[in-house]
Design a protein around this motif. Structure first.
Motif, short mmCIF file in Angstrom:
data_model
loop_
_atom_site.label_atom_id
_atom_site.label_comp_id
_atom_site.label_asym_id
_atom_site.label_seq_id
_atom_site.Cartn_x
_atom_site.Cartn_y
_atom_site.Cartn_z
N MET A 7 24.20 16.32 1.83
CA MET A 7 23.16 16.16 0.84
C MET A 7 21.93 15.55 1.51
O MET A 7 22.03 14.62 2.29
CB MET A 7 23.66 15.25 -0.28
N TYR A 8 20.77 16.06 1.22
CA TYR A 8 19.52 15.63 1.83
C TYR A 8 18.98 14.41 1.11
O TYR A 8 18.84 14.40 -0.10
CB TYR A 8 18.50 16.77 1.76
N MET A 9 18.71 13.34 1.86
CA MET A 9 18.12 12.13 1.28
C MET A 9 16.73 11.93 1.85
O MET A 9 16.55 11.85 3.06
CB MET A 9 18.97 10.90 1.62
N ALA A 10 15.76 11.87 0.99
CA ALA A 10 14.38 11.66 1.42
C ALA A 10 14.18 10.20 1.80
O ALA A 10 14.81 9.31 1.25
CB ALA A 10 13.42 12.05 0.31
N LYS A 11 13.27 9.98 2.71
CA LYS A 11 12.92 8.61 3.03
C LYS A 11 12.07 8.05 1.90
O LYS A 11 11.56 8.78 1.07
CB LYS A 11 12.16 8.56 4.35
N GLU A 12 11.94 6.74 1.89
CA GLU A 12 11.14 6.14 0.83
C GLU A 12 9.66 6.40 1.08
O GLU A 12 9.22 6.49 2.22
CB GLU A 12 11.42 4.65 0.74
N MET A 13 8.91 6.52 0.01
CA MET A 13 7.48 6.78 0.09
C MET A 13 6.74 5.47 -0.21
O MET A 13 6.97 4.86 -1.25
CB MET A 13 7.07 7.85 -0.92
N ASN A 14 5.87 5.05 0.71
CA ASN A 14 5.14 3.79 0.57
C ASN A 14 3.69 4.04 0.20
O ASN A 14 3.10 5.04 0.61
CB ASN A 14 5.19 3.00 1.88
N ASN A 15 3.12 3.09 -0.52
CA ASN A 15 1.72 3.12 -0.90
C ASN A 15 0.96 2.22 0.07
O ASN A 15 0.79 1.03 -0.16
CB ASN A 15 1.55 2.64 -2.34
N ARG A 16 0.50 2.78 1.18
CA ARG A 16 -0.16 1.99 2.21
C ARG A 16 -1.51 1.47 1.76
O ARG A 16 -1.94 0.38 2.16
CB ARG A 16 -0.31 2.84 3.47
N GLN A 17 -2.21 2.20 0.91
CA GLN A 17 -3.52 1.75 0.42
C GLN A 17 -3.40 0.48 -0.42
O GLN A 17 -4.29 -0.35 -0.43
CB GLN A 17 -4.17 2.83 -0.43
N ALA A 18 -2.29 0.34 -1.14
CA ALA A 18 -2.12 -0.85 -1.98
C ALA A 18 -2.07 -2.11 -1.13
O ALA A 18 -2.64 -3.14 -1.50
CB ALA A 18 -0.85 -0.73 -2.81
N TYR A 19 -1.40 -2.04 0.02
CA TYR A 19 -1.31 -3.21 0.88
C TYR A 19 -2.67 -3.53 1.51
O TYR A 19 -2.93 -4.67 1.86
CB TYR A 19 -0.27 -2.99 1.98
N PHE A 20 -3.52 -2.53 1.67
CA PHE A 20 -4.84 -2.75 2.24
C PHE A 20 -5.82 -3.29 1.20
O PHE A 20 -6.61 -4.19 1.49
CB PHE A 20 -5.38 -1.45 2.85
N ASN A 21 -5.77 -2.76 -0.01
CA ASN A 21 -6.75 -3.13 -1.05
C ASN A 21 -6.36 -4.35 -1.87
O ASN A 21 -7.20 -4.92 -2.55
CB ASN A 21 -6.98 -1.96 -2.00
N TYR A 22 -5.08 -4.71 -1.87
CA TYR A 22 -4.61 -5.78 -2.73
C TYR A 22 -3.78 -6.80 -1.95
O TYR A 22 -3.14 -6.46 -0.96
CB TYR A 22 -3.72 -5.23 -3.86
N GLN A 23 -3.79 -8.02 -2.45
CA GLN A 23 -2.88 -9.05 -1.96
C GLN A 23 -1.72 -9.08 -2.96
O GLN A 23 -1.90 -9.40 -4.14
CB GLN A 23 -3.59 -10.40 -1.92
N ILE A 24 -0.53 -8.76 -2.50
CA ILE A 24 0.64 -8.65 -3.38
C ILE A 24 1.24 -10.04 -3.56
O ILE A 24 1.64 -10.68 -2.60
CB ILE A 24 1.69 -7.68 -2.79
N ASP A 25 1.32 -10.49 -4.83
CA ASP A 25 1.87 -11.81 -5.12
C ASP A 25 3.34 -11.76 -5.50
O ASP A 25 4.12 -12.59 -5.07
CB ASP A 25 1.08 -12.47 -6.24
N ASP A 26 3.73 -10.81 -6.33
CA ASP A 26 5.10 -10.75 -6.82
C ASP A 26 5.54 -9.29 -6.87
O ASP A 26 4.72 -8.40 -7.09
CB ASP A 26 5.17 -11.37 -8.22
N ARG A 27 6.83 -9.04 -6.67
CA ARG A 27 7.36 -7.67 -6.66
C ARG A 27 8.48 -7.52 -7.68
O ARG A 27 9.25 -8.45 -7.89
CB ARG A 27 7.90 -7.32 -5.28
N TYR A 28 8.55 -6.35 -8.28
CA TYR A 28 9.62 -6.00 -9.21
C TYR A 28 10.11 -4.60 -8.89
O TYR A 28 9.34 -3.76 -8.45
CB TYR A 28 9.11 -6.01 -10.66
N VAL A 29 11.39 -4.36 -9.15
CA VAL A 29 11.94 -3.01 -9.01
C VAL A 29 12.20 -2.48 -10.41
O VAL A 29 12.89 -3.12 -11.21
CB VAL A 29 13.24 -3.02 -8.18
N ALA A 30 11.63 -1.31 -10.70
CA ALA A 30 11.74 -0.74 -12.04
C ALA A 30 12.32 0.66 -11.95
O ALA A 30 12.09 1.38 -10.97
CB ALA A 30 10.36 -0.67 -12.69
N GLY A 31 13.04 1.03 -12.97
CA GLY A 31 13.47 2.42 -13.11
C GLY A 31 12.29 3.23 -13.61
O GLY A 31 11.29 2.68 -14.08
#
Length: 148
Positions: A1-25
């Motif tokens: 079964m083919y598993m895709a790698k995770e897709m990251n939002n690189r622009q978000a890390y450049f434009n924003y300072q991330i304070d808190d993270r959540y994992v959502a469905g």
């Protein structure tokens, strides 16, 4: 079964300072899951917003599935994020503060092969902060090049 790698939002890390993270469905249609598995996701101009107490992801592009029939999904539409009531209240209170926004950081499959979205409570960076990020990235690149 083919598993895709995770897709990251690189622009978000450049434009924003991330304070808190959540994992959502995320509520997806059938062909959307197949496109995510192929890695056909783009975060350009995507963000999260509250509507009637629910958190929605707007602007996330998931390409149409190549082998889909007439029942194929629309590439860009609002998608509901699934979080607990406590997390939703905490996020909504934080976004009412000045300068905070919720941005998607990555899309991935968890252990049970469910599509999950990591969202971050972020504060926008100023121009001089972005310059510092670029300068730090360049110096790190030079150090790695020198050590090789």
């Amino acid at each position: 079964m083919y598993m895709a790698k995770e897709m990251n939002n690189r622009q978000a890390y450049f434009n924003y300072q991330i304070d808190d993270r959540y994992v959502a469905g995320i509520a997806l249609l059938g062909t959307e899951v197949k496109s995510v598995r192929e890695g056909k996701v783009s975060f350009n101009d995507s963000f999260c917003l509250f509507d009637k107490g629910e958190l929605w992801l707007r602007g996330l592009y998931i390409a149409e599935y190549a082998l889909g029939t007439t029942n194929n999904h629309i590439a860009v539409h609002d998608r509901k994020l699934l979080l607990t009531a406590r997390e939703l209240k905490r996020l909504q209170a934080s976004t009412k503060e000045r300068g905070f926004t919720i941005v998607p950081l990555r899309v991935f499959f968890n252990d049970k092969n469910l599509v999950k979205v990591e969202i971050g409570l972020a504060r926008g960076k100023k121009t001089h902060d972005k310059r510092e990020t670029i300068k730090k990235r360049d110096t790190d690149r030079e150090i790695k090049r020198f050590l090789k």
